[in-house]
Write a protein that holds these residues in place. Sequence first.
Motif, PDB file in Angstrom:
ATOM      1  N   HIS A  33       0.921  -1.361   0.026  1.00 22.01           N
ATOM      2  CA  HIS A  33      -0.019  -0.002  -0.066  1.00 22.01           C
ATOM      3  C   HIS A  33       0.826   1.538   0.073  1.00 22.01           C
ATOM      4  O   HIS A  33       0.313   2.104  -0.493  1.00 22.01           O
ATOM      5  CB  HIS A  33      -1.015  -0.018   1.202  1.00 22.01           C
ATOM      6  N   GLN A  34       2.003   1.104   0.511  1.00 24.22           N
ATOM      7  CA  GLN A  34       2.790   2.438   0.604  1.00 24.22           C
ATOM      8  C   GLN A  34       3.588   2.709  -0.832  1.00 24.22           C
ATOM      9  O   GLN A  34       4.258   3.669  -0.811  1.00 24.22           O
ATOM     10  CB  GLN A  34       3.960   2.261   1.674  1.00 24.22           C
ATOM     11  N   LEU A  35       3.539   1.858  -1.621  1.00 20.22           N
ATOM     12  CA  LEU A  35       4.385   1.914  -3.016  1.00 20.22           C
ATOM     13  C   LEU A  35       3.381   3.022  -3.776  1.00 20.22           C
ATOM     14  O   LEU A  35       2.413   2.811  -3.909  1.00 20.22           O
ATOM     15  CB  LEU A  35       4.546   0.614  -3.711  1.00 20.22           C
ATOM     16  N   GLU A  36       3.856   3.906  -4.380  1.00 26.00           N
ATOM     17  CA  GLU A  36       3.316   4.395  -5.233  1.00 26.00           C
ATOM     18  C   GLU A  36       2.482   4.158  -6.475  1.00 26.00           C
ATOM     19  O   GLU A  36       2.988   3.152  -7.127  1.00 26.00           O
ATOM     20  CB  GLU A  36       4.187   5.648  -5.991  1.00 26.00           C
ATOM     21  N   GLY A  37       1.343   4.582  -6.452  1.00 25.72           N
ATOM     22  CA  GLY A  37       0.529   3.991  -7.543  1.00 25.72           C
ATOM     23  C   GLY A  37      -0.436   2.682  -7.201  1.00 25.72           C
ATOM     24  O   GLY A  37      -1.229   2.309  -7.827  1.00 25.72           O
ATOM     25  N   VAL A  38      -0.244   2.446  -5.965  1.00 32.15           N
ATOM     26  CA  VAL A  38      -0.997   1.108  -5.516  1.00 32.15           C
ATOM     27  C   VAL A  38      -2.307   1.706  -4.941  1.00 32.15           C
ATOM     28  O   VAL A  38      -2.186   2.394  -3.920  1.00 32.15           O
ATOM     29  CB  VAL A  38      -0.057   0.324  -4.395  1.00 32.15           C
TER      30      VAL A  38
END
Length: 455
Positions: free
Chosen positions: A409-414
């Motif tokens: 969830h912390q990844l960009e775009g997720v």
Amino acid sequence: MNALELRAALTLALVYVLRMMGLFMVMPVLAVAAMEYPDYSPLLVGLAVGGYGLTQAALQIPMGMLSDRWGRKPVILLGLTVFALGSFVAASADTMVWMLIGRVLQGAGAIAGAIMALATDISRESQRAKVMAIIGIAIGFSFYLAVLMGPLIAQQWGMAGIFGITGTLAVCCMPLVKWVVPDVTTTASGDTLPKLSQVASLFSSPQLWRLNVSVMVLHMLITLLFVQLPVTLTQFNMTLESHWTIYLPVLAISIVGLVILMGIGRGRTPKTVVITAAGLMMMAFLMLNMQHHREWVVLCAVVMFFTGFNYLEASFPALVSTIAPAGQKGTAMGLYASFQFFGAFMGGTLSGVVTDLWTAKTAYLAGALGAGVWILILFGLKEVNKLKRVVLQAAIDDEKQSAVKTALHQLEGVEEVVVSTADNAIYLKVSREFDLAGAQALLETYTESPASATL
């Protein structure tokens, strides 16, 4: 695409074209040709046109799940056998009742889900969109071809000829499925086929509910139209075999209208354009309800109808795919298809009942009123950003699930993460900013082997 994927895509597309043509060729014909049967009635005509939709709707999800247990090819071959049987029953029918039985049997060959799952199984993730696009184009082409060919075949060989050709084409599809389509190991996922445990929650989802009702009304209206329109055209002294001269320019002009609406949307599906398309269909039925038909009025009305229909038919599946929760696209599309086919049954039934009780023109008015209620429902539809789906194949221990979800969830775009230990898969909904390599690298810290991805 490699040679294997191209062969499979073209073969499955051909199977789809031949099968869907069989279902659609009777639509522009039956309302006029059925007058020759001794037990003719508007209600039986409506049921015969839309009757296949009832069994299609009931069996769409069960047949898809059955293909996960028995395998794709056995279920597809079973469906083609039942479809061919129904076609030959209808071809030999000497009463409307037996034709209706044949149409219901045709619908029992509900193999759309199994074909799409097989297409997923045989294609690499990098080429899957191309395979699905080929099949999608084939489905649209089959409808247009059927509408043009149906009246010509009926004039030459009658209703028995249409159904006989349909059954023969279904039989011809069987060796293609058996020997031409590659054999693969079944690899279904929650984004491919429906799961019974997910049906209840998706059935009541506010946005998906609106789309399901929308596709139901959409196919209710087109079935209602084709029960009534052939009879309307005969008022202009047009014989059945000449109806294609109306359908061909209408479909061509409506495709131009489709391009215009898609251009206005600029790659998205704005609610205003969706409502405009539905409004065109409502106006078309109001024009067809006019007491004194003129040929140019009918022509304009049908162009408006197909412009709206083509746009919504192309747009709704993409909206369902975007809105459906991660890992539940298969179930969402299964429900969507069931509502779609049930709409065809409703359209035939509604047209028959209204015509029996009142007049054929009243059936057009009923269609307009139905479209008006539908537009009110569409006002509650929320616009969504287009998202891509990614499936990461990775075995995650139960105790690590929470940590994996938080990290992804912390990844960009997720936008959304669902971890399924049963499928050994992680389902993601992501935007353009998503970095697949970064997500795979992250998962390697939680698993012993690299995570493979399906886009």
